[in-house]
Structure formats: structure tokens, C-alpha cells
Design a protein around this motif. Sequence first.
Motif, PDB file in Angstrom:
ATOM      1  N   THR A 113      49.343  52.110  27.062  1.00  0.00           N
ATOM      2  CA  THR A 113      50.178  53.094  26.379  1.00  0.00           C
ATOM      3  C   THR A 113      51.568  53.136  27.019  1.00  0.00           C
ATOM      4  O   THR A 113      52.586  53.041  26.318  1.00  0.00           O
ATOM      5  CB  THR A 113      49.522  54.494  26.452  1.00  0.00           C
ATOM      6  OG1 THR A 113      48.205  54.409  25.892  1.00  0.00           O
ATOM      7  CG2 THR A 113      50.331  55.527  25.680  1.00  0.00           C
ATOM      8  N   SER A 114      51.607  53.263  28.348  1.00  0.00           N
ATOM      9  CA  SER A 114      52.904  53.324  29.043  1.00  0.00           C
ATOM     10  C   SER A 114      53.726  52.074  28.805  1.00  0.00           C
ATOM     11  O   SER A 114      54.961  52.115  28.788  1.00  0.00           O
ATOM     12  CB  SER A 114      52.727  53.471  30.556  1.00  0.00           C
ATOM     13  OG  SER A 114      51.768  54.415  30.839  1.00  0.00           O
ATOM     14  N   ALA A 115      53.042  50.934  28.651  1.00  0.00           N
ATOM     15  CA  ALA A 115      53.753  49.665  28.477  1.00  0.00           C
ATOM     16  C   ALA A 115      54.247  49.495  27.036  1.00  0.00           C
ATOM     17  O   ALA A 115      54.879  48.492  26.720  1.00  0.00           O
ATOM     18  CB  ALA A 115      52.843  48.513  28.870  1.00  0.00           C
ATOM     19  N   GLY A 116      53.906  50.439  26.157  1.00  0.00           N
ATOM     20  CA  GLY A 116      54.412  50.359  24.784  1.00  0.00           C
ATOM     21  C   GLY A 116      53.398  49.824  23.786  1.00  0.00           C
ATOM     22  O   GLY A 116      53.730  49.568  22.631  1.00  0.00           O
ATOM     23  N   GLY A 117      52.143  49.669  24.227  1.00  0.00           N
ATOM     24  CA  GLY A 117      51.094  49.203  23.315  1.00  0.00           C
ATOM     25  C   GLY A 117      50.763  47.746  23.572  1.00  0.00           C
ATOM     26  O   GLY A 117      51.645  46.920  23.805  1.00  0.00           O
ATOM     27  N   ARG A 118      49.489  47.457  23.567  1.00  0.00           N
ATOM     28  CA  ARG A 118      49.013  46.099  23.817  1.00  0.00           C
ATOM     29  C   ARG A 118      47.929  45.752  22.816  1.00  0.00           C
ATOM     30  O   ARG A 118      47.351  46.628  22.171  1.00  0.00           O
ATOM     31  CB  ARG A 118      48.427  45.995  25.243  1.00  0.00           C
ATOM     32  CG  ARG A 118      49.486  46.092  26.359  1.00  0.00           C
ATOM     33  CD  ARG A 118      50.378  44.879  26.339  1.00  0.00           C
ATOM     34  NE  ARG A 118      51.391  44.857  27.385  1.00  0.00           N
ATOM     35  CZ  ARG A 118      52.653  45.249  27.240  1.00  0.00           C
ATOM     36  NH1 ARG A 118      53.066  45.764  26.087  1.00  0.00           N
ATOM     37  NH2 ARG A 118      53.530  45.137  28.220  1.00  0.00           N
ATOM     38  N   PHE A 119      47.667  44.478  22.722  1.00  0.00           N
ATOM     39  CA  PHE A 119      46.554  43.975  21.950  1.00  0.00           C
ATOM     40  C   PHE A 119      45.313  44.197  22.834  1.00  0.00           C
ATOM     41  O   PHE A 119      45.306  43.805  23.994  1.00  0.00           O
ATOM     42  CB  PHE A 119      46.847  42.496  21.719  1.00  0.00           C
ATOM     43  CG  PHE A 119      45.739  41.710  21.126  1.00  0.00           C
ATOM     44  CD1 PHE A 119      45.836  41.232  19.827  1.00  0.00           C
ATOM     45  CD2 PHE A 119      44.610  41.420  21.864  1.00  0.00           C
ATOM     46  CE1 PHE A 119      44.818  40.479  19.290  1.00  0.00           C
ATOM     47  CE2 PHE A 119      43.592  40.672  21.318  1.00  0.00           C
ATOM     48  CZ  PHE A 119      43.702  40.209  20.030  1.00  0.00           C
ATOM     49  N   LEU A 120      44.264  44.864  22.302  1.00  0.00           N
ATOM     50  CA  LEU A 120      43.127  45.276  23.132  1.00  0.00           C
ATOM     51  C   LEU A 120      41.826  44.660  22.624  1.00  0.00           C
ATOM     52  O   LEU A 120      41.399  44.958  21.510  1.00  0.00           O
ATOM     53  CB  LEU A 120      42.992  46.802  23.086  1.00  0.00           C
ATOM     54  CG  LEU A 120      44.265  47.633  23.319  1.00  0.00           C
ATOM     55  CD1 LEU A 120      44.072  49.059  22.788  1.00  0.00           C
ATOM     56  CD2 LEU A 120      44.627  47.656  24.796  1.00  0.00           C
ATOM     57  N   SER A 121      41.187  43.806  23.413  1.00  0.00           N
ATOM     58  CA  SER A 121      39.900  43.234  23.010  1.00  0.00           C
ATOM     59  C   SER A 121      38.792  44.014  23.719  1.00  0.00           C
ATOM     60  O   SER A 121      38.701  44.017  24.948  1.00  0.00           O
ATOM     61  CB  SER A 121      39.830  41.745  23.350  1.00  0.00           C
ATOM     62  OG  SER A 121      38.641  41.191  22.811  1.00  0.00           O
ATOM     63  N   ILE A 122      37.959  44.678  22.920  1.00  0.00           N
ATOM     64  CA  ILE A 122      37.098  45.741  23.443  1.00  0.00           C
ATOM     65  C   ILE A 122      35.608  45.497  23.261  1.00  0.00           C
ATOM     66  O   ILE A 122      35.135  45.193  22.164  1.00  0.00           O
ATOM     67  CB  ILE A 122      37.495  47.078  22.769  1.00  0.00           C
ATOM     68  CG1 ILE A 122      38.976  47.359  23.035  1.00  0.00           C
ATOM     69  CG2 ILE A 122      36.628  48.231  23.272  1.00  0.00           C
ATOM     70  CD1 ILE A 122      39.534  48.507  22.229  1.00  0.00           C
ATOM     71  N   HIS A 123      34.901  45.676  24.365  1.00  0.00           N
ATOM     72  CA  HIS A 123      33.437  45.584  24.441  1.00  0.00           C
ATOM     73  C   HIS A 123      32.880  46.999  24.216  1.00  0.00           C
ATOM     74  O   HIS A 123      33.369  47.941  24.825  1.00  0.00           O
ATOM     75  CB  HIS A 123      33.120  45.073  25.858  1.00  0.00           C
ATOM     76  CG  HIS A 123      31.673  45.007  26.227  1.00  0.00           C
ATOM     77  ND1 HIS A 123      31.035  43.804  26.442  1.00  0.00           N
ATOM     78  CD2 HIS A 123      30.757  45.973  26.470  1.00  0.00           C
ATOM     79  CE1 HIS A 123      29.768  44.038  26.796  1.00  0.00           C
ATOM     80  NE2 HIS A 123      29.576  45.343  26.821  1.00  0.00           N
ATOM     81  N   SER A 124      31.854  47.131  23.380  1.00  0.00           N
ATOM     82  CA  SER A 124      31.359  48.488  23.080  1.00  0.00           C
ATOM     83  C   SER A 124      29.837  48.557  22.993  1.00  0.00           C
ATOM     84  O   SER A 124      29.288  49.487  22.413  1.00  0.00           O
ATOM     85  CB  SER A 124      31.981  48.981  21.768  1.00  0.00           C
ATOM     86  OG  SER A 124      31.712  48.075  20.706  1.00  0.00           O
ATOM     87  N   ARG A 125      29.153  47.585  23.600  1.00  0.00           N
ATOM     88  CA  ARG A 125      27.693  47.539  23.466  1.00  0.00           C
ATOM     89  C   ARG A 125      27.025  48.815  23.972  1.00  0.00           C
ATOM     90  O   ARG A 125      27.244  49.244  25.109  1.00  0.00           O
ATOM     91  CB  ARG A 125      27.125  46.335  24.222  1.00  0.00           C
ATOM     92  CG  ARG A 125      25.630  46.144  23.953  1.00  0.00           C
ATOM     93  CD  ARG A 125      25.149  44.837  24.474  1.00  0.00           C
ATOM     94  NE  ARG A 125      25.207  44.819  25.934  1.00  0.00           N
ATOM     95  CZ  ARG A 125      24.736  43.831  26.687  1.00  0.00           C
ATOM     96  NH1 ARG A 125      24.186  42.781  26.124  1.00  0.00           N
ATOM     97  NH2 ARG A 125      24.823  43.892  27.998  1.00  0.00           N
ATOM     98  N   GLY A 126      26.237  49.416  23.111  1.00  0.00           N
ATOM     99  CA  GLY A 126      25.495  50.624  23.487  1.00  0.00           C
ATOM    100  C   GLY A 126      26.391  51.828  23.742  1.00  0.00           C
ATOM    101  O   GLY A 126      25.926  52.825  24.310  1.00  0.00           O
ATOM    102  N   ALA A 127      27.671  51.737  23.378  1.00  0.00           N
ATOM    103  CA  ALA A 127      28.593  52.837  23.683  1.00  0.00           C
ATOM    104  C   ALA A 127      29.688  52.949  22.617  1.00  0.00           C
ATOM    105  O   ALA A 127      30.811  53.349  22.908  1.00  0.00           O
ATOM    106  CB  ALA A 127      29.221  52.604  25.060  1.00  0.00           C
ATOM    107  N   THR A 128      29.336  52.623  21.378  1.00  0.00           N
ATOM    108  CA  THR A 128      30.376  52.573  20.339  1.00  0.00           C
ATOM    109  C   THR A 128      31.081  53.913  20.151  1.00  0.00           C
ATOM    110  O   THR A 128      32.317  53.973  20.120  1.00  0.00           O
ATOM    111  CB  THR A 128      29.773  52.114  18.994  1.00  0.00           C
ATOM    112  OG1 THR A 128      29.016  50.922  19.228  1.00  0.00           O
ATOM    113  CG2 THR A 128      30.864  51.821  17.989  1.00  0.00           C
ATOM    114  N   THR A 129      30.295  54.994  20.057  1.00  0.00           N
ATOM    115  CA  THR A 129      30.919  56.306  19.841  1.00  0.00           C
ATOM    116  C   THR A 129      31.811  56.679  21.016  1.00  0.00           C
ATOM    117  O   THR A 129      32.938  57.159  20.829  1.00  0.00           O
ATOM    118  CB  THR A 129      29.837  57.384  19.573  1.00  0.00           C
ATOM    119  OG1 THR A 129      29.276  57.111  18.276  1.00  0.00           O
ATOM    120  CG2 THR A 129      30.418  58.789  19.570  1.00  0.00           C
ATOM    121  N   ALA A 130      31.342  56.414  22.234  1.00  0.00           N
ATOM    122  CA  ALA A 130      32.149  56.724  23.422  1.00  0.00           C
ATOM    123  C   ALA A 130      33.445  55.912  23.425  1.00  0.00           C
ATOM    124  O   ALA A 130      34.512  56.428  23.777  1.00  0.00           O
ATOM    125  CB  ALA A 130      31.330  56.449  24.688  1.00  0.00           C
TER     126      ALA A 130
END
Length: 245
Positions: A113-130
Motif C-alpha cells: 500500500t505504501s509503495a503505491g500498490g503492487r501485483f499480489l499473488s496470494i495463497h489462501s488454502r483453508g483460509a479464504t474468508t480470512a
Amino acid sequence: MLIDLHVHLDLYPDPRHVVAEVVRREMHALCMTTTPSAWAGTSALVENCKRIRVGLGLHPQLAQERLFELPLVDEYIKKTRYVGEIGLDGSPAHKKSMESQRRAFGYMLSCSTSAGGRFLSIHSRGATTAVLDMLASYPDAGIPILHWFSGNAAELRRAIEMGCWFSVGPGMTRTQKGSAHFMSMPEDRIITETDGPFFRINDQPAMPWNVEDALRDMSNMRDMDYLEITSIIYNNFNRLVRLLS
Ligand code: MN
């Protein structure tokens, strides 16, 4: 034109050989890192490869033991537009480190966020809602791309409403649940991935060019020919790149 948007090139037994083959095939690849300290060395590995980029990451499964590396992120985040692999893992083996995982993921989102936004590749196994809750509290962190989505249908709808993109590989298109998710994803927010070498095909590490397997499955599922789905994915990729610049 093949695109592997989530692959761990530095973790193959012979990374140089795989990088050379990705270059020879003129593929686009986004190489994940699993610890901030790996970012510099992995960047050196793909130096001068203009179609390969390296994400700055702290994998949720390593978050607890590598929290001390977070200060490196302040420095490296200025040098890359790509962040990954980051996220949360709520599966039984990793649930107990959730507190550290949240600190690591929150830190990465805050730096992005501070850097102005980045491309984010996100792992969410077993924690999608979180994961989606965390993304909602950092709305300016950048463009979230959920890799290997494995949540439920309601979570998928929420992710779509929040503007998430999805990277889909043979690990998804070869399962019933993954295929059903793929069919519900907006056509203009899908990119291909392999998650090699972690994802294995016939007991061998998936290679970046195995995105072809996913493309073939996708073309069958959506009743399109291979070239048509390939060009849709390529157009999505170009749009994504423009969103970041
Ligand atoms: Mn991965």
C-alpha cells in the motif's frame, strides 16, 4: 504465447536449465519467492530475461520462522512491482502459526500500500474468508490475484465482487471442484499458472510450459478452441500488466 503467473523457478533441482527453457519458449513467467531473503538471489537468476519477473514474498507456511526477515521488505518493495507468494494457510498443519501468518501477510499488504500498490499473488488454502477480510482492510494494496483458489462458492462470489483475479493451473482444472470454480470465474480475470515444482504431474514436478495442460482443459470446459482460450488469457495478461503501469 504461454504465461505461468505463479511458479517457483528457484526451487527446481536445476533452476538454470528451467529458466533457459522458459526463455527459449518465449514464455512469460512470474517467479514467486517464499522468503524475502530469496528475492535478490532469484532476481539474479533471471537477470536479463525480459519476460520473467520475480515476486517478493513470504510464504504463509514459512511466516513463523521467517518473521525476522520482514525488514528486508521495506528495501526490496521499492525495486519490484510484484509481490508473492503471500497469504494465509489455514490447513491443519499450519493453522497453529496463524498469528504469525497474519503479521507477515499484513506487513506485506501494508508495504504494498505504501509503495503505491503492487501485483499480489496470494495463497489462501483453508483460509479464504480470512484472506478476503485482510484484503478488504488494505483496499489500496494493489491487484489481488488468488492463486489456486480452493474456497467455497460463496467465497468465490465474494472474491469476484471484490475485484480479485485468479490464476488457474492444472492443479485446479484436473479436479471437479477446481473445474467448477473455473467455470464460475469471469473470463476476463483468469490467468494461467502451474505452481511448479510444488504441483506435480505424473509424479514429476510440473514445468512452466505445463500451463498448456490447463489451457487444454479450459478450452474443453468452455467449449472454445485452444487458440481462442490462449488468446483470451494473453489479452488478460496484457490488461493486467497495463493496470500496474
Ligand atoms: Mn506457490
